[in-house]
Motif scaffolding. Sequence first.
Motif, PDB file in Angstrom:
ATOM      1  N   GLY A 181      -7.485  -5.188  -1.276  1.00  0.00           N
ATOM      2  CA  GLY A 181      -5.923  -5.106  -0.683  1.00  0.00           C
ATOM      3  C   GLY A 181      -4.867  -4.071  -1.700  1.00  0.00           C
ATOM      4  O   GLY A 181      -4.286  -3.483  -1.118  1.00  0.00           O
ATOM      5  N   LEU A 182      -5.330  -4.187  -3.052  1.00  0.00           N
ATOM      6  CA  LEU A 182      -4.608  -3.602  -3.985  1.00  0.00           C
ATOM      7  C   LEU A 182      -4.792  -2.055  -3.452  1.00  0.00           C
ATOM      8  O   LEU A 182      -3.934  -1.063  -3.496  1.00  0.00           O
ATOM      9  N   TRP A 183      -6.158  -1.815  -3.493  1.00  0.00           N
ATOM     10  CA  TRP A 183      -6.399  -0.329  -3.110  1.00  0.00           C
ATOM     11  C   TRP A 183      -5.692   0.351  -2.003  1.00  0.00           C
ATOM     12  O   TRP A 183      -5.023   1.343  -1.803  1.00  0.00           O
ATOM     13  N   SER A 184      -5.640  -0.570  -0.886  1.00  0.00           N
ATOM     14  CA  SER A 184      -5.080   0.124   0.339  1.00  0.00           C
ATOM     15  C   SER A 184      -3.605   0.120   0.158  1.00  0.00           C
ATOM     16  O   SER A 184      -2.962   0.927   0.943  1.00  0.00           O
ATOM     17  N   ARG A 185      -3.021  -0.572  -0.694  1.00  0.00           N
ATOM     18  CA  ARG A 185      -1.404  -0.521  -0.974  1.00  0.00           C
ATOM     19  C   ARG A 185      -1.185   0.647  -1.758  1.00  0.00           C
ATOM     20  O   ARG A 185      -0.052   1.184  -1.553  1.00  0.00           O
ATOM     21  N   THR A 186      -2.179   0.742  -3.032  1.00  0.00           N
ATOM     22  CA  THR A 186      -1.544   2.038  -3.877  1.00  0.00           C
ATOM     23  C   THR A 186      -2.229   3.264  -3.388  1.00  0.00           C
ATOM     24  O   THR A 186      -1.657   4.245  -3.582  1.00  0.00           O
ATOM     25  N   GLY A 187      -3.376   3.327  -2.753  1.00  0.00           N
ATOM     26  CA  GLY A 187      -3.617   4.535  -2.222  1.00  0.00           C
ATOM     27  C   GLY A 187      -4.640   5.254  -3.231  1.00  0.00           C
ATOM     28  O   GLY A 187      -4.883   6.556  -2.997  1.00  0.00           O
ATOM     29  N   CYS A 188      -5.009   4.593  -4.409  1.00  0.00           N
ATOM     30  CA  CYS A 188      -5.632   5.481  -5.500  1.00  0.00           C
ATOM     31  C   CYS A 188      -7.157   5.799  -5.141  1.00  0.00           C
ATOM     32  O   CYS A 188      -7.697   5.008  -4.195  1.00  0.00           O
TER      33      CYS A 188
ATOM     34  N   ARG B  42      -2.916  -4.212 -15.646  1.00  0.00           N
ATOM     35  CA  ARG B  42      -2.656  -3.402 -16.601  1.00  0.00           C
ATOM     36  C   ARG B  42      -3.094  -2.019 -16.236  1.00  0.00           C
ATOM     37  O   ARG B  42      -2.293  -1.027 -16.636  1.00  0.00           O
ATOM     38  N   ALA B  43      -4.108  -1.801 -15.849  1.00  0.00           N
ATOM     39  CA  ALA B  43      -4.800  -0.719 -15.265  1.00  0.00           C
ATOM     40  C   ALA B  43      -3.799   0.102 -14.244  1.00  0.00           C
ATOM     41  O   ALA B  43      -3.764   1.147 -14.311  1.00  0.00           O
ATOM     42  N   LEU B  44      -3.329  -0.850 -13.682  1.00  0.00           N
ATOM     43  CA  LEU B  44      -2.302  -0.173 -12.266  1.00  0.00           C
ATOM     44  C   LEU B  44      -0.998  -0.143 -12.770  1.00  0.00           C
ATOM     45  O   LEU B  44      -0.198   0.492 -11.964  1.00  0.00           O
ATOM     46  N   ALA B  45      -0.792  -0.351 -13.801  1.00  0.00           N
ATOM     47  CA  ALA B  45       0.766  -0.411 -14.477  1.00  0.00           C
ATOM     48  C   ALA B  45       1.510   0.682 -14.220  1.00  0.00           C
ATOM     49  O   ALA B  45       2.488   0.914 -13.794  1.00  0.00           O
ATOM     50  N   ALA B  46       0.833   1.698 -14.888  1.00  0.00           N
ATOM     51  CA  ALA B  46       1.408   3.175 -14.889  1.00  0.00           C
ATOM     52  C   ALA B  46       1.230   3.813 -13.634  1.00  0.00           C
ATOM     53  O   ALA B  46       1.448   5.214 -13.587  1.00  0.00           O
ATOM     54  N   ASP B  47       0.851   3.405 -12.581  1.00  0.00           N
ATOM     55  CA  ASP B  47       0.432   4.117 -11.230  1.00  0.00           C
ATOM     56  C   ASP B  47      -0.305   5.169 -11.390  1.00  0.00           C
ATOM     57  O   ASP B  47       0.008   6.350 -10.762  1.00  0.00           O
ATOM     58  N   PRO B  48      -1.596   4.731 -11.852  1.00  0.00           N
ATOM     59  CA  PRO B  48      -2.749   5.775 -11.941  1.00  0.00           C
ATOM     60  C   PRO B  48      -3.001   6.152 -10.521  1.00  0.00           C
ATOM     61  O   PRO B  48      -3.024   5.456  -9.409  1.00  0.00           O
ATOM     62  N   GLN B  49      -3.468   7.500 -10.351  1.00  0.00           N
ATOM     63  CA  GLN B  49      -3.962   8.152  -9.250  1.00  0.00           C
ATOM     64  C   GLN B  49      -5.301   7.723  -9.045  1.00  0.00           C
ATOM     65  O   GLN B  49      -5.944   7.886  -7.864  1.00  0.00           O
ATOM     66  N   ILE B  50      -5.877   7.484 -10.282  1.00  0.00           N
ATOM     67  CA  ILE B  50      -7.427   6.924 -10.067  1.00  0.00           C
ATOM     68  C   ILE B  50      -7.724   5.828 -11.005  1.00  0.00           C
ATOM     69  O   ILE B  50      -7.095   5.599 -11.814  1.00  0.00           O
TER      70      ILE B  50
ATOM     71  N   ARG C 221     -13.631  12.080  -3.385  1.00  0.00           N
ATOM     72  CA  ARG C 221     -12.429  12.565  -2.652  1.00  0.00           C
ATOM     73  C   ARG C 221     -11.364  11.723  -2.982  1.00  0.00           C
ATOM     74  O   ARG C 221     -11.356  10.660  -3.278  1.00  0.00           O
ATOM     75  N   LYS C 222     -10.179  12.566  -2.732  1.00  0.00           N
ATOM     76  CA  LYS C 222      -8.914  11.643  -3.064  1.00  0.00           C
ATOM     77  C   LYS C 222      -8.710  10.266  -2.163  1.00  0.00           C
ATOM     78  O   LYS C 222      -8.895  10.592  -1.140  1.00  0.00           O
ATOM     79  N   GLY C 223      -8.366   9.374  -2.847  1.00  0.00           N
ATOM     80  CA  GLY C 223      -8.227   8.015  -2.011  1.00  0.00           C
ATOM     81  C   GLY C 223      -9.403   7.506  -1.645  1.00  0.00           C
ATOM     82  O   GLY C 223      -9.218   6.203  -0.875  1.00  0.00           O
ATOM     83  N   GLU C 224     -10.556   7.880  -2.038  1.00  0.00           N
ATOM     84  CA  GLU C 224     -11.695   7.325  -1.542  1.00  0.00           C
ATOM     85  C   GLU C 224     -12.209   6.005  -2.827  1.00  0.00           C
ATOM     86  O   GLU C 224     -11.709   5.978  -3.618  1.00  0.00           O
ATOM     87  N   PHE C 225     -12.754   5.148  -2.017  1.00  0.00           N
ATOM     88  CA  PHE C 225     -13.576   4.167  -2.945  1.00  0.00           C
ATOM     89  C   PHE C 225     -14.915   4.114  -2.883  1.00  0.00           C
ATOM     90  O   PHE C 225     -15.482   4.206  -2.043  1.00  0.00           O
ATOM     91  N   VAL C 226     -15.338   4.581  -4.236  1.00  0.00           N
ATOM     92  CA  VAL C 226     -16.820   4.894  -4.217  1.00  0.00           C
ATOM     93  C   VAL C 226     -17.516   3.928  -5.220  1.00  0.00           C
ATOM     94  O   VAL C 226     -16.814   3.351  -6.306  1.00  0.00           O
ATOM     95  N   SER C 227     -18.893   3.764  -5.325  1.00  0.00           N
ATOM     96  CA  SER C 227     -19.500   2.855  -6.292  1.00  0.00           C
ATOM     97  C   SER C 227     -20.530   3.436  -6.998  1.00  0.00           C
ATOM     98  O   SER C 227     -21.198   4.704  -6.142  1.00  0.00           O
TER      99      SER C 227
END
Lengths: 270, 259
Positions: free
Chosen positions: B185-192, B153-161, B35-41
């Motif tokens: 922390g990063l994940w909760s701030r960016t919502g990706c 670097r992976a977060l630089a361009a504001d990816p949604q995933i 799902r959108k915004g989910e953190f899965v492993s």
Amino acid sequence: MRAGAAGGWKDLALWGAAALLLWELGSWLLLERLQVPLAQSKLPYPHRVAEALARDGGKLLAEAAATLGSAAKGFLAGALAGAALALLMGASRTAERIAAPYAVASQMIPILGLAPIVYGIFRDEGMARLLIAAYIAFFPVALQMLRGLKSIRPEDRELQRVLAAGRWFAFRTLLLPASLPGLFTGLKTAAPLAVTGAILVELMGARHGIGVLMLRYLYYGPSHAYLFWCTVLLSAALGLLAYGAVALLERLLLPWQRSGPAAAGKGAGA
Amino acid sequence: MAQNAAQQEIVVDRVGMDYGGGSEPAIREISLGIRKGEFVSLLGPSGCGKTTLLRMMADLLEPTSGGVGIAGGTPRQARLTRKFGIVFQTPALYEWRTVRGNVELPLELAGMPRARRRERAEELLELVGLGAFAGKRPRQLSGGMQQRVSIARALAADPQILLMDEPFSALDEFTRERLGEELLGLWSRTGCTVVFVTHSIAEAAFLSDRVFVLSARPGRLSAEVEVGLPRPRVGSLRAEPEFHRLTSSIRQLFGEAEP
Ligand SMILES: Nc1ncnc2c1ncn2[C@@H]1O[C@H](COP(=O)(O)OP(=O)(O)OP(=O)(O)O)[C@@H](O)[C@H]1O
Ligand SMILES: [Mg+2]
């Protein structure tokens, strides 16, 4: 790092002085003690060689400059051609398959045989020196640069793909910088060889260059032993100068090569 | 939370992967939705096809059967429109660039002007706790720091995933746990949306909303574990009995999955 470099110079000066002393001693032994015939041709007194250099230095340097000039031009041309081929082979497997065997085969021709052929064709010493120097520079540059391109890690390439980067961007940000260390390894190998190659052409018959003087003084025999040795030493100095110039350029252009553990093995003082 | 298709950020539909060579396929018929915004492993032993699955999402590999949908399109479309960032198992930094220069790479591609690029890169480095290292070369950083640069670097361009392949596996336990907390922390701030590959049960349990358990030979989805632990999660959670209950129940799944 700076302290290490200074230590390196001190060591070098010390070794140089020791070598000169030994040389002086050896020369004296041959001439005065063992009384070897033609002792001064075999191992002349270094101070006499220095005297000869001081006396005729202007002329010698002018000829050396002629050698270095054409060697440098040829070296540059050969390096450019080598770099272009490496980049082409790095970009296209087909190009590599076609060109690689010829590049390797070209190395099978001995310079000693090639030089008179080239000279015979062009009948121009400047051109012949240039071509031989270019020929010598070409292969190590192409080979080492291609090796650099081949050693790019797969994930470094995949990053470009994930970023949806174009060919030009990937070339500019990955391929070119990754190939530079190899380029300089090749250039450093080739620089002294290019000088030697140019001198070889001069030995075949030319009007200018340090090699011409070398041959002439050799013919003149024992009376010109000191001058002959001057030309040999100057040739070596030219090779060193060529190497040093490339090494300096490398330090300026590839600052990342010096930082961190991978560079640690290079400097004597590190 | 309604689970309609519109909210699915990544859909893996009966995907199979056969590398050829006559042996069993690397992956057989895996289906899952994220799902959108989910953190899965994606959790599983070595060789069960985690990397293979992630590479299919990233358009670095074509499945031999089935299909993958990501960000409402094909992986290729998602890649070309730069919908996702990726963190490899190794930091994969360009040693000829400074730390800042590495983070700027995706921004350069996006055509951001130099001054803004620099500003944004430094902001991101601040975010991963490396503000003071912007001008250094990658080699001058420790492995954990390098991996943080690669996350920036992976977060630089504001990816949604964000796709991550065992990003912390080369690190020691302490660094690994700390970086995990930073990542949350990063994940909760960016919502990706984050897809995190790991073979550590504790890591998967600590970070994720859901854990997909894969089994090897051939790679199959053997279980799907909903992690009910409350957020925000902090380090002390690892000592809680409920955390232990969760990790040992996942461990038991492996016992069953293994023949
Ligand atoms: N390029 C390839 N060619 C052939 N077989 C491959 C290739 N890549 C992976 N495989 C095979 O596919 C299977 C799954 O590999 P994969 O790398 O996806 O596993 P993984 O779960 O990521 O393992 P690890 O935890 O060790 O990274 C393995 O059996 C592997 O041997
Ligand atoms: Mg893997």
